[in-house]
Design a protein around this motif. Structure first.
Motif, PDB file in Angstrom:
ATOM      1  N   ILE A  30      76.095  18.883  17.354  1.00 19.54           N
ATOM      2  CA  ILE A  30      77.268  18.005  17.403  1.00 19.54           C
ATOM      3  C   ILE A  30      76.862  16.613  17.862  1.00 19.54           C
ATOM      4  CG2 ILE A  30      79.405  17.582  18.706  1.00 19.54           C
ATOM      5  CD1 ILE A  30      79.959  20.610  18.447  1.00 19.54           C
ATOM      6  N   ALA A  31      76.000  16.529  18.870  1.00 14.82           N
ATOM      7  CA  ALA A  31      75.538  15.228  19.357  1.00 14.82           C
ATOM      8  C   ALA A  31      74.815  14.465  18.246  1.00 14.82           C
ATOM      9  CB  ALA A  31      74.630  15.410  20.569  1.00 14.82           C
ATOM     10  N   THR A  32      73.997  15.167  17.489  1.00 15.91           N
ATOM     11  CA  THR A  32      73.273  14.535  16.377  1.00 15.91           C
ATOM     12  C   THR A  32      74.244  14.066  15.301  1.00 15.91           C
ATOM     13  OG1 THR A  32      71.357  15.935  16.796  1.00 15.91           O
ATOM     14  CG2 THR A  32      71.490  14.891  14.636  1.00 15.91           C
ATOM     15  N   ALA A  33      75.230  14.875  14.980  1.00 17.75           N
ATOM     16  CA  ALA A  33      76.218  14.495  13.959  1.00 17.75           C
ATOM     17  C   ALA A  33      77.019  13.277  14.410  1.00 17.75           C
ATOM     18  CB  ALA A  33      77.149  15.665  13.667  1.00 17.75           C
ATOM     19  N   ARG A  34      77.318  13.186  15.699  1.00 14.64           N
ATOM     20  CA  ARG A  34      78.037  12.009  16.213  1.00 14.64           C
ATOM     21  C   ARG A  34      77.171  10.763  16.088  1.00 14.64           C
ATOM     22  NH1 ARG A  34      80.647  15.104  21.069  1.00 14.64           N
ATOM     23  NH2 ARG A  34      82.665  15.558  20.133  1.00 14.64           N
ATOM     24  N   GLU A  35      75.892  10.891  16.431  1.00 23.24           N
ATOM     25  CA  GLU A  35      74.976   9.746  16.307  1.00 23.24           C
ATOM     26  C   GLU A  35      74.907   9.249  14.871  1.00 23.24           C
ATOM     27  OE1 GLU A  35      71.043  10.430  17.744  1.00 23.24           O
ATOM     28  OE2 GLU A  35      71.754  11.057  19.720  1.00 23.24           O
ATOM     29  N   HIS A  40      82.350  14.954   8.311  1.00 29.57           N
ATOM     30  CA  HIS A  40      82.586  16.313   7.825  1.00 29.57           C
ATOM     31  C   HIS A  40      81.714  17.336   8.549  1.00 29.57           C
ATOM     32  CE1 HIS A  40      85.236  14.856   4.752  1.00 29.57           C
ATOM     33  NE2 HIS A  40      84.324  13.988   4.360  1.00 29.57           N
ATOM     34  N   THR A  41      80.484  16.966   8.803  1.00 24.94           N
ATOM     35  CA  THR A  41      79.577  17.854   9.544  1.00 24.94           C
ATOM     36  C   THR A  41      80.100  18.072  10.957  1.00 24.94           C
ATOM     37  OG1 THR A  41      77.715  17.035   8.253  1.00 24.94           O
ATOM     38  CG2 THR A  41      77.196  18.175  10.312  1.00 24.94           C
ATOM     39  N   LEU A  42      80.565  16.994  11.575  1.00 25.41           N
ATOM     40  CA  LEU A  42      81.084  17.078  12.931  1.00 25.41           C
ATOM     41  C   LEU A  42      82.308  17.999  12.993  1.00 25.41           C
ATOM     42  CD1 LEU A  42      80.841  16.089  15.834  1.00 25.41           C
ATOM     43  CD2 LEU A  42      82.242  14.132  15.201  1.00 25.41           C
ATOM     44  N   THR A  43      83.199  17.864  12.041  1.00 23.79           N
ATOM     45  CA  THR A  43      84.390  18.719  11.990  1.00 23.79           C
ATOM     46  C   THR A  43      83.985  20.186  11.859  1.00 23.79           C
ATOM     47  OG1 THR A  43      85.647  16.942  10.975  1.00 23.79           O
ATOM     48  CG2 THR A  43      86.543  19.166  10.749  1.00 23.79           C
ATOM     49  N   GLU A  46      82.352  21.458  15.155  1.00 22.93           N
ATOM     50  CA  GLU A  46      83.314  21.627  16.245  1.00 22.93           C
ATOM     51  C   GLU A  46      84.135  22.906  16.065  1.00 22.93           C
ATOM     52  OE1 GLU A  46      85.316  17.851  16.166  1.00 22.93           O
ATOM     53  OE2 GLU A  46      83.983  17.031  17.716  1.00 22.93           O
ATOM     54  N   ARG A  47      84.529  23.204  14.820  1.00 22.62           N
ATOM     55  CA  ARG A  47      85.253  24.468  14.574  1.00 22.62           C
ATOM     56  C   ARG A  47      84.354  25.664  14.860  1.00 22.62           C
ATOM     57  NH1 ARG A  47      87.234  23.958   8.686  1.00 22.62           N
ATOM     58  NH2 ARG A  47      85.285  22.888   8.720  1.00 22.62           N
ATOM     59  N   ARG A  48      83.112  25.556  14.454  1.00 27.58           N
ATOM     60  CA  ARG A  48      82.172  26.657  14.690  1.00 27.58           C
ATOM     61  C   ARG A  48      81.917  26.845  16.187  1.00 27.58           C
ATOM     62  NH1 ARG A  48      76.349  27.001  11.882  1.00 27.58           N
ATOM     63  NH2 ARG A  48      75.534  28.512  13.336  1.00 27.58           N
ATOM     64  N   LEU A  49      81.858  25.731  16.931  1.00 27.24           N
ATOM     65  CA  LEU A  49      81.683  25.816  18.381  1.00 27.24           C
ATOM     66  C   LEU A  49      82.878  26.505  19.029  1.00 27.24           C
ATOM     67  CD1 LEU A  49      80.088  25.132  20.943  1.00 27.24           C
ATOM     68  CD2 LEU A  49      81.271  22.923  20.972  1.00 27.24           C
ATOM     69  N   GLN A  50      84.080  26.207  18.570  1.00 23.59           N
ATOM     70  CA  GLN A  50      85.263  26.877  19.108  1.00 23.59           C
ATOM     71  C   GLN A  50      85.190  28.382  18.878  1.00 23.59           C
ATOM     72  OE1 GLN A  50      88.508  24.921  17.172  1.00 23.59           O
ATOM     73  NE2 GLN A  50      88.574  23.247  18.656  1.00 23.59           N
ATOM     74  N   ARG A  51      84.796  28.782  17.671  1.00 25.34           N
ATOM     75  CA  ARG A  51      84.672  30.210  17.382  1.00 25.34           C
ATOM     76  C   ARG A  51      83.579  30.847  18.239  1.00 25.34           C
ATOM     77  NH1 ARG A  51      85.320  28.264  12.030  1.00 25.34           N
ATOM     78  NH2 ARG A  51      83.100  28.528  11.637  1.00 25.34           N
ATOM     79  N   ALA A  52      82.478  30.147  18.425  1.00 29.23           N
ATOM     80  CA  ALA A  52      81.383  30.673  19.248  1.00 29.23           C
ATOM     81  C   ALA A  52      81.821  30.826  20.702  1.00 29.23           C
ATOM     82  CB  ALA A  52      80.166  29.755  19.150  1.00 29.23           C
ATOM     83  N   GLU A  53      82.595  29.862  21.208  1.00 31.60           N
ATOM     84  CA  GLU A  53      83.060  29.959  22.590  1.00 31.60           C
ATOM     85  C   GLU A  53      84.030  31.120  22.771  1.00 31.60           C
ATOM     86  OE1 GLU A  53      84.472  25.962  23.133  1.00 31.60           O
ATOM     87  OE2 GLU A  53      82.572  25.333  24.036  1.00 31.60           O
ATOM     88  N   ARG A  54      84.882  31.362  21.773  1.00 29.39           N
ATOM     89  CA  ARG A  54      85.784  32.520  21.848  1.00 29.39           C
ATOM     90  C   ARG A  54      84.986  33.823  21.859  1.00 29.39           C
ATOM     91  NH1 ARG A  54      89.295  29.606  18.168  1.00 29.39           N
ATOM     92  NH2 ARG A  54      88.313  30.726  16.463  1.00 29.39           N
TER      93      ARG A  54
END
Length: 68
Positions: A30-35, A40-43, A46-54
């Motif tokens: 995510i940090a790399t995508a922001r840089e 689209h990659t960031l979106t 972020e969704r994948r991170l939410q699923r991973a955290e759940r």
């Protein structure tokens, strides 16, 4: 009987340690995508991170570990 985790990449989430690595890796991506300003990659990440955290929280519950 334990039900399998509902996560896109189940082989990456075998236990708490692997789940923590997956979340850390997604954070770096995510940090790399922001840089690079890749919207689209960031979106997607972020969704994948939410699923991973759940999935990580469910693993914690299975292991009997709770965090505030």
């Amino acid at each position: 009987m334990l039900t399998p985790l509902r996560y896109d990449f189940p082989r990456r989430m075998r236990g708490l340690a692997s789940a923590e690595r997956e979340i850390t890796r997604l954070g770096r991506s995510i940090a790399t995508a922001r840089e690079r300003r890749e919207k689209h990659t960031l979106t997607y990440l972020e969704r994948r991170l939410q699923r991973a955290e759940r999935a990580y929280r469910r693993l914690q519950l299975r292991e009997g570990i709770t965090t505030p």
